[in-house]
Design a protein around this motif. Structure first.
Motif, PDB file in Angstrom:
ATOM      1  N   VAL A   1       0.832  -1.198   0.000  1.00  0.00           N
ATOM      2  CA  VAL A   1       0.000   0.000   0.000  1.00  0.00           C
ATOM      3  C   VAL A   1       0.872   1.256   0.000  1.00  0.00           C
ATOM      4  CG1 VAL A   1      -1.601   1.361   1.416  1.00  0.00           C
ATOM      5  CG2 VAL A   1      -2.043  -1.059   1.012  1.00  0.00           C
ATOM      6  N   GLU A   2       1.920   1.243   0.831  1.00  0.00           N
ATOM      7  CA  GLU A   2       2.788   2.421   0.904  1.00  0.00           C
ATOM      8  C   GLU A   2       3.491   2.682  -0.427  1.00  0.00           C
ATOM      9  OE1 GLU A   2       3.035   4.786   3.319  1.00  0.00           O
ATOM     10  OE2 GLU A   2       1.363   3.605   4.085  1.00  0.00           O
ATOM     11  N   VAL A   3       4.006   1.606  -1.041  1.00  0.00           N
ATOM     12  CA  VAL A   3       4.715   1.786  -2.311  1.00  0.00           C
ATOM     13  C   VAL A   3       3.762   2.329  -3.374  1.00  0.00           C
ATOM     14  CG1 VAL A   3       5.877   0.595  -4.211  1.00  0.00           C
ATOM     15  CG2 VAL A   3       6.495   0.065  -1.854  1.00  0.00           C
ATOM     16  N   ILE A   4       2.570   1.752  -3.441  1.00  0.00           N
ATOM     17  CA  ILE A   4       1.633   2.171  -4.488  1.00  0.00           C
ATOM     18  C   ILE A   4       1.157   3.605  -4.248  1.00  0.00           C
ATOM     19  CG2 ILE A   4      -0.621   1.690  -5.533  1.00  0.00           C
ATOM     20  CD1 ILE A   4      -0.061  -1.296  -4.952  1.00  0.00           C
ATOM     21  N   ARG A   5       0.918   3.943  -2.981  1.00  0.00           N
ATOM     22  CA  ARG A   5       0.475   5.309  -2.666  1.00  0.00           C
ATOM     23  C   ARG A   5       1.538   6.360  -2.955  1.00  0.00           C
ATOM     24  NH1 ARG A   5      -3.672   6.334   1.358  1.00  0.00           N
ATOM     25  NH2 ARG A   5      -2.506   8.151   2.011  1.00  0.00           N
ATOM     26  N   SER A   6       2.813   5.985  -2.767  1.00  0.00           N
ATOM     27  CA  SER A   6       3.872   6.997  -2.829  1.00  0.00           C
ATOM     28  C   SER A   6       4.578   7.075  -4.169  1.00  0.00           C
ATOM     29  CB  SER A   6       4.916   6.738  -1.741  1.00  0.00           C
ATOM     30  OG  SER A   6       4.298   6.422  -0.532  1.00  0.00           O
TER      31      SER A   6
END
Lengths: 223, 244
Positions: free
Chosen positions: A65-70
């Motif tokens: 989630v963090e990678v995709i969001r950022s």
């Protein structure tokens, strides 16, 4: 036909390209609807699974989630477009687009669902436990019916955001509004009309939609 | 593969300056636009509010890609000269995110309790002093967490400059690396994701620092609640959603 016209705005040309642009707009809407469906369902799944705090699964989901969001959506679109075929999975640009948008926005909607689920009073969980409802019934019968209505405006906002990001798919050849405009423009060397009309089309659809969402928000706030 | 790594990394890093310039330039323009626009949205003059609304809704309502293509391909026809791609990009990033930022500023100023206005009036501060010394410093604490979100969003949006030939990180990967190192697609994309993650982390660290300084100036702790709400509200959506 209007090629070579030197005026800043050519009405005849503008009207002549509207049917093609509208057809492309339909593709844009189609992608938005399908992408939103993916985002709404997948986001809910992520939120519910993350709440179970399963070791390893939770950390992996968090990192994803963090990678995709950022990272940029455009890079993710290219990623799916170039990397999936290496695993023997060759999808059409349309499907890659829906998947990329859907997964990208699922990471946003999962946060929204999480906030909505957190907002359900603790007593509701306790009462459901006291009634010894099975876990699945707690979710479907008690928690989600209370959580989902209050997140609807937020989901609506994301659907509108997604609609405006569909043109990124021109980078992999999807003929949405902007790409259709580009193709029309490169035939006549007139880009003023196609791109201006494209902008107007986005505004005409997204502005009333966001007004509607704002009204929903206000009504939810009153309750 | 490790052989190619030493060739891939430099090509990718060549894209770093345009990405950083676009991000910093875009953020500066966003701040320059969103603060006045946000304050003017609260103007008592109706025509001022309407004018700023047209800017805000115009940029929020149309797609960023459309805005980019319009400024890069259409504007030159109207003004008679071609913009440098990178600056056209900065202009679009600033104008677009400035419109979203205006709503953040407006919401933050409105969230300052009424008693603060009344107190400032009681101290007979002029309207300008009231805003500069009492209201804005408190609003700033509220607006920084959602601004952090907005700036991360802007950083991610710099990738679209690849569509107008700016040789930034995404374009380096797409147009230089992918065609030449077809076997290393996963490695290339992994590195691209890493670059954006690191830049986002730096941006967030700087914004946390700004939050701490702004909070200390008004004698408060950084608002954790505001940050959590900003995360749920996500990038570029209305401030009212922070209430869910």
């Amino acid at each position: 036909m209007a090629a070579g016209s030197t005026s800043l705005w050519d009405w005849d040309y503008a009207f002549s390209i509207i049917p093609d642009l509208l057809k492309a707009l339909l593709t844009t809407i189609e992608i938005t609807v399908l992408g939103s469906a993916v985002a709404f369902v997948l986001g809910l799944v992520i939120a519910v699974v993350r709440r179970a705090r399963i070791p390893v699964v939770d950390q992996v989901l968090w990192a994803l989630v963090e990678v995709i969001r950022s990272t940029p959506l455009l890079v993710q679109i290219f990623f799916l477009f170039f990397v999936l075929p290496r695993f023997g999975l060759t999808l059409s640009a349309f499907v890659v687009g829906v998947t990329a948008l859907g997964v990208h926005y699922a990471t946003y909607t999962s946060e929204v669902y999480r906030a909505g689920i957190d907002a359900v009073p603790k007593g509701q969980w306790e009462a459901a436990t006291a009634l010894s409802l099975p876990r699945s019934r707690v979710w479907t019968g008690v928690i989600l019916p209370q959580a989902i209505p209050r997140v609807l405006p937020a989901l609506g906002n994301y659907a509108i955001s997604m609609f405006k990001e569909v043109p990124l798919l021109l980078a992999i050849g999807v003929v949405e509004v902007v790409n259709a405009g580009r193709e029309l423009g490169s035939e006549t060397f007139r880009f003023t009309e196609p791109y201006t009309i494209a902008g107007v089309l986005f505004l005409v659809l997204s502005y009333p939609a966001s007004m509607l969402v704002r009204r929903l928000e206000r009504r939810a706030a009153v309750r | 593969m490790s052989d190619n790594l030493s060739r891939i990394v430099p090509v990718l890093l060549q894209g770093l300056p345009p990405t950083v310039i676009a991000t910093v330039g875009g953020i500066v323009l966003t701040i320059l636009l969103s603060v006045p626009a946000g304050l003017l949205l609260l103007s008592s003059r109706r025509w001022v509010r309407v004018l700023v609304r047209i800017y805000v809704e115009g940029f929020r309502g149309t797609s960023e890609v459309v805005q980019l293509f319009w400024i890069y391909f259409v504007l030159p026809v109207l003004i008679g000269f071609q913009l440098v791609p990178l600056w056209a990009g900065v202009l679009v990033l600033g104008l677009n995110h400035g419109a979203y930022g205006a709503e953040i500023v407006r919401g933050a100023v409105q969230s300052v309790p009424r008693a603060q206005y009344e107190g400032a009036i009681a101290l007979s501060l002029s309207p300008a002093q009231r805003m500069r010394r009492v209201i804005f410093p408190q609003a700033l604490v509220e607006m920084l967490p959602p601004m952090n979100n907005l700036f991360i969003q802007l950083l991610k949006s710099t990738a679209i400059l690849a569509l107008i030939t700016v040789p930034e990180v995404t374009r380096q990967a797409r147009d230089v690396l992918i065609p030449n190192y077809g076997d290393d697609t996963i490695l290339i994309f992994g590195l691209v994701f890493l670059v954006y993650l690191v830049l986002a982390a730096i941006l967030t660290a700087l914004m946390r620092l700004a939050e701490r300084i702004a909070s200390r100036r008004v004698g408060r702790r950084p608002s954790r609640a505001a940050r959590v709400a900003a995360r749920a509200a996500g990038p570029g959506v209305s401030d009212r959603m922070a209430g869910i």
